[in-house]
Design a protein around this motif. Structure first.
Motif, PDB file in Angstrom:
ATOM      1  N   ARG A 215       0.836  -1.206   0.000  1.00 48.18           N
ATOM      2  CA  ARG A 215       0.000   0.000   0.000  1.00 48.18           C
ATOM      3  C   ARG A 215       0.869   1.254   0.000  1.00 48.18           C
ATOM      4  O   ARG A 215       0.593   2.227  -0.720  1.00 48.18           O
ATOM      5  N   ALA A 218       2.402   1.664  -3.427  1.00 51.06           N
ATOM      6  CA  ALA A 218       1.389   2.142  -4.372  1.00 51.06           C
ATOM      7  C   ALA A 218       1.160   3.637  -4.229  1.00 51.06           C
ATOM      8  O   ALA A 218       0.918   4.336  -5.218  1.00 51.06           O
ATOM      9  N   GLY A 219       1.224   4.137  -3.007  1.00 50.58           N
ATOM     10  CA  GLY A 219       1.015   5.555  -2.761  1.00 50.58           C
ATOM     11  C   GLY A 219       2.107   6.438  -3.328  1.00 50.58           C
ATOM     12  O   GLY A 219       1.953   7.657  -3.403  1.00 50.58           O
ATOM     13  N   GLY A 244      -5.085   1.443  -3.624  1.00 51.84           N
ATOM     14  CA  GLY A 244      -4.060   1.705  -4.628  1.00 51.84           C
ATOM     15  C   GLY A 244      -3.631   0.506  -5.439  1.00 51.84           C
ATOM     16  O   GLY A 244      -2.730   0.623  -6.284  1.00 51.84           O
ATOM     17  N   TRP A 434      -3.032   7.834  -3.737  1.00 53.28           N
ATOM     18  CA  TRP A 434      -3.355   6.585  -4.408  1.00 53.28           C
ATOM     19  C   TRP A 434      -4.317   6.830  -5.566  1.00 53.28           C
ATOM     20  O   TRP A 434      -5.336   7.504  -5.409  1.00 53.28           O
TER      21      TRP A 434
END
Length: 448
Positions: A215, A218-219, A244, A434
């Motif tokens: 996560r 992904a951010g 995300g 995201w």
């Protein structure tokens, strides 16, 4: 706080750069949980800063909000008009035995079945408690583990220090980096705004620790593809951790799906996996096979109880490691309680997740510099040791302000609208954001 931060920086090979910590308050605990939250999130941000310094010559400032870090170690999601399903199976939890306490982890159907194979079918906690009370803690722990289930006897810190697995964990580094000589000629495709743009992350992790890592990646612009088995479900955490990401399903025991996985792996930059230490080997995707398929792959692995010792292949989760390592027993004494008292959040999972993310970014930075890739190994038990040895906690209560959701964007999820708590880390010039909302497992195709 300073000692904790510098210990983590040293483990990751990061410089002892000062980081700003703002706001106040802490999660009430026998241990410094909020300090751990802040330090682990900070080093993940610092790792991105070092990558940006290498690529642009500019080192961004990193700032962490203590209050927001504490919230993200619980949950970042604030549903609007709906509720997240319960985190725990109805019979999961702590039970008194003949001579102490044991925790049964029954969230997955096959783990509950394993416990009931040993204890008999239990319709509710009362039935389970009556059966558990007939056992000693050690005998029941071993019986459930032998049945391929998940259980942990409550031990204190001194007992864990004398246990063969505790001794093994003590000898392991917080992050075990392994250099890989396979050259990789990929160049940086990112930007200050999205440092990980163009990076493909193949995520084989479950529940909290690994998904927290992916996560975070992904951010920062990474393309994260999560792969789950056909029947796996974790409804209590999916809305929290799939932010995300795209999520697909493959059965790695089926030839067609194995071929798809190999194709995905060949194109991946980073692989995150949280299987037991021997699981990928048993599936035919051991270390050497992964290197053959994907030279230059950054390989970050997690397990519960460490990578050496008699338990290195044991199934485990945050709550079980807290029982084994003395955390729950210390909490019981600290609170003068009559039962095990775990941390107020699953801090081992969350902290290890941010350390995994920092490890992946650090390895990526090295790959961009020298062309050499590598791998990293982490464990919940080693993170537990870090927490236990770095300071006492506090009994103050973190204030949940009424206006915490004001000004937040609405995230449209498959379950309904929700807010995300503001991100706890600020990296100057690099917003953590995201592109995709949280999603159901299996809602995408297994393709980049």
């Amino acid at each position: 706080m300073t000692d904790l931060l510098t210990s983590i920086q040293a483990a990751l090979g990061l410089p002892h750069t000062p980081i700003a910590f703002t706001a106040s308050g802490a999660l009430p605990s026998a241990f410094a949980v909020t300090d751990l939250a802040c330090a682990s999130i900070a080093v993940a941000g610092q790792a991105i800063g070092e990558l940006l310094k290498q690529q642009t010559g500019r080192l961004p400032a990193v700032e962490v909000d203590r209050r927001l870090a504490s919230f993200w170690f619980a949950t970042s999601l604030r549903p609007i008009g709906w509720q997240v399903p319960p985190l725990w199976d109805p019979v999961a939890g702590d039970y008194a035995t003949q001579d102490g306490w044991i925790r049964l982890h029954t969230n997955a159907p096959h783990h509950r079945a394993a416990a009931e194979n040993v204890l008999g079918i239990c319709a509710d906690r009362a039935a389970m408690a009556a059966k558990v009370a007939q056992w000693t803690s050690q005998d029941l722990e071993q019986a459930v583990v032998d049945a391929k289930g998940c259980a942990a006897q409550m031990r204190n810190w001194a007992q864990w220090q004398q246990h063969p697995q505790g001794l093994a964990v003590n000898a392991e580094p917080l992050v075990h980096f392994i250099c890989d000589q396979h050259p990789c000629g990929k160049t940086w495709q990112g930007s200050v705004a999205q440092p990980l743009a163009g990076i493909k992350v193949l995520d084989l992790t479950r529940v909290l620790a690994g998904p927290t890592a992916s996560r975070f990646l992904a951010g920062l612009g990474a393309d994260v593809l999560r792969i789950d088995p056909p029947t796996w479900g974790e409804p209590g955490v999916v809305p929290e951790v799939t932010l995300g990401k795209r999520c697909a399903r493959l059965d790695l025991k089926v030839p067609v799906d194995r071929a798809v996985f190999e194709t995905l792996l060949q194109d991946a930059d980073i692989l995150l996996h949280g299987y037991r230490a021997d699981a990928l080997e048993n599936l035919g995707f051991g270390v050497e096979r992964r290197r053959q398929l994907a030279p230059g792959l950054i390989d970050v692995g997690l397990n519960a109880y460490g990578w050496s010792g008699p338990w290195h292949n044991r199934r485990g989760f945050d709550s079980l490691v807290q029982m084994s390592s003395g955390i729950a027993e210390a909490g019981q004494r600290w609170q003068h309680a009559d039962k095990p008292t775990p941390l107020p959040v699953q801090a081992l999972d969350h902290a290890t997740g941010y350390l995994m993310a920092a490890s992946a970014i650090t390895l990526l930075t090295e790959r961009l510099h020298s062309g050499r890739s590598g791998s990293a190994r982490l464990s919940l038990a080693r993170t537990a040791k870090l927490l236990i040895e770095h300071g006492r906690g506090t009994d103050e209560a973190l204030r949940a302000e009424d206006d915490q959701d004001k000004g937040l964007l609405v995230e449209q999820t498959p379950w309904g609208p929700a807010h995300r708590v503001q991100v706890p880390v600020k990296i100057s010039g690099t917003p953590l954001q995201w592109a995709l909302p949280a999603t159901e497992l299996g809602s995408h195709q297994a393709q980049w």
